[in-house]
Design a protein around this motif. Structure first.
Motif, PDB file in Angstrom:
ATOM      1  N   GLU A 192       0.869  -1.170   0.000  1.00  0.00           N
ATOM      2  CA  GLU A 192       0.000   0.000   0.000  1.00  0.00           C
ATOM      3  C   GLU A 192       0.912   1.226   0.000  1.00  0.00           C
ATOM      4  N   ILE A 193       0.402   2.317  -0.490  1.00  0.00           N
ATOM      5  CA  ILE A 193       1.179   3.553  -0.490  1.00  0.00           C
ATOM      6  C   ILE A 193       0.320   4.633   0.166  1.00  0.00           C
ATOM      7  N   PRO A 194       0.485   4.793   1.478  1.00  0.00           N
ATOM      8  CA  PRO A 194      -0.308   5.805   2.176  1.00  0.00           C
ATOM      9  C   PRO A 194       0.170   7.207   1.828  1.00  0.00           C
ATOM     10  N   GLU A 195      -0.655   8.172   2.128  1.00  0.00           N
ATOM     11  CA  GLU A 195      -0.366   9.560   1.789  1.00  0.00           C
ATOM     12  C   GLU A 195       0.973  10.038   2.357  1.00  0.00           C
ATOM     13  N   HIS A 196       1.312   9.595   3.565  1.00  0.00           N
ATOM     14  CA  HIS A 196       2.561  10.068   4.173  1.00  0.00           C
ATOM     15  C   HIS A 196       3.803   9.502   3.490  1.00  0.00           C
ATOM     16  N   ALA A 197       3.657   8.457   2.686  1.00  0.00           N
ATOM     17  CA  ALA A 197       4.795   7.870   1.970  1.00  0.00           C
ATOM     18  C   ALA A 197       4.891   8.346   0.523  1.00  0.00           C
ATOM     19  N   GLU A 198       3.820   8.894  -0.017  1.00  0.00           N
ATOM     20  CA  GLU A 198       3.797   9.305  -1.426  1.00  0.00           C
ATOM     21  C   GLU A 198       4.938  10.228  -1.831  1.00  0.00           C
ATOM     22  N   PRO A 199       5.249  11.271  -1.059  1.00  0.00           N
ATOM     23  CA  PRO A 199       6.329  12.163  -1.492  1.00  0.00           C
ATOM     24  C   PRO A 199       7.693  11.469  -1.574  1.00  0.00           C
ATOM     25  N   TYR A 200       7.875  10.403  -0.838  1.00  0.00           N
ATOM     26  CA  TYR A 200       9.142   9.671  -0.866  1.00  0.00           C
ATOM     27  C   TYR A 200       9.157   8.643  -1.987  1.00  0.00           C
ATOM     28  N   TYR A 201       8.034   7.967  -2.180  1.00  0.00           N
ATOM     29  CA  TYR A 201       7.947   6.957  -3.232  1.00  0.00           C
ATOM     30  C   TYR A 201       7.909   7.605  -4.619  1.00  0.00           C
ATOM     31  N   PHE A 202       7.163   8.690  -4.730  1.00  0.00           N
ATOM     32  CA  PHE A 202       6.973   9.357  -6.023  1.00  0.00           C
ATOM     33  C   PHE A 202       7.224  10.852  -5.884  1.00  0.00           C
ATOM     34  N   PRO A 203       8.468  11.270  -5.744  1.00  0.00           N
ATOM     35  CA  PRO A 203       8.761  12.686  -5.473  1.00  0.00           C
ATOM     36  C   PRO A 203       8.317  13.641  -6.587  1.00  0.00           C
ATOM     37  N   GLN A 204       8.256  13.190  -7.816  1.00  0.00           N
ATOM     38  CA  GLN A 204       7.824  14.078  -8.908  1.00  0.00           C
ATOM     39  C   GLN A 204       6.312  14.263  -8.921  1.00  0.00           C
ATOM     40  N   LEU A 205       5.584  13.270  -8.451  1.00  0.00           N
ATOM     41  CA  LEU A 205       4.123  13.343  -8.462  1.00  0.00           C
ATOM     42  C   LEU A 205       3.552  13.945  -7.181  1.00  0.00           C
ATOM     43  N   ALA A 206       4.266  13.753  -6.096  1.00  0.00           N
ATOM     44  CA  ALA A 206       3.764  14.234  -4.804  1.00  0.00           C
ATOM     45  C   ALA A 206       4.857  15.023  -4.100  1.00  0.00           C
ATOM     46  N   PRO A 207       5.200  16.198  -4.615  1.00  0.00           N
ATOM     47  CA  PRO A 207       6.268  16.976  -3.986  1.00  0.00           C
ATOM     48  C   PRO A 207       5.870  17.389  -2.579  1.00  0.00           C
TER      49      PRO A 207
END
Length: 100
Positions: free
Chosen positions: A83-98
């Motif tokens: 799962e990719i929770p909101e708090h991990a998004e900026p780390y997993y996908f830095p271009q999509l979730a700066p």
């Protein structure tokens, strides 16, 4: 991706992720990476990956990952899904979730 997941775990352990408490064991990065690549992991594989001599320690880590929304399950015997929770998004996908 492995580097990004390690970065998330490190940031988490340094207390740089708001709204998420508790450090993760270093083995968490490998578990999260394999779950990301494979989509799901068998519980036995996940327990082995922790390298913990006590299954209780491994089960605590898995519970922590589930409680934090990083892994999920449909039953107590089902594979653990990524799962990719909101708090991990900026780390997993830095271009999509700066934001880090």
């Amino acid at each position: 991706m492995q580097k990004r997941i390690r970065s998330y775990v490190q940031a988490r352990n340094e207390g740089r992720i708001p709204g998420v408490d508790g450090a993760l064991k270093p083995e968490a990065s490998q578990i999260l990476f394999q779950a990301f690549i494979q989509g799901a992991l068998e519980r036995s594989t996940t327990l082995e990956m922790t390298g913990a001599s006590e299954s209780r320690t491994a089960r605590r880590l898995i519970k922590q990952l589930k409680d934090d929304g990083l892994l999920s399950e449909t039953s107590s015997r089902s594979p653990l899904k990524r799962e990719i929770p909101e708090h991990a998004e900026p780390y997993y996908f830095p271009q999509l979730a700066p934001g880090i």
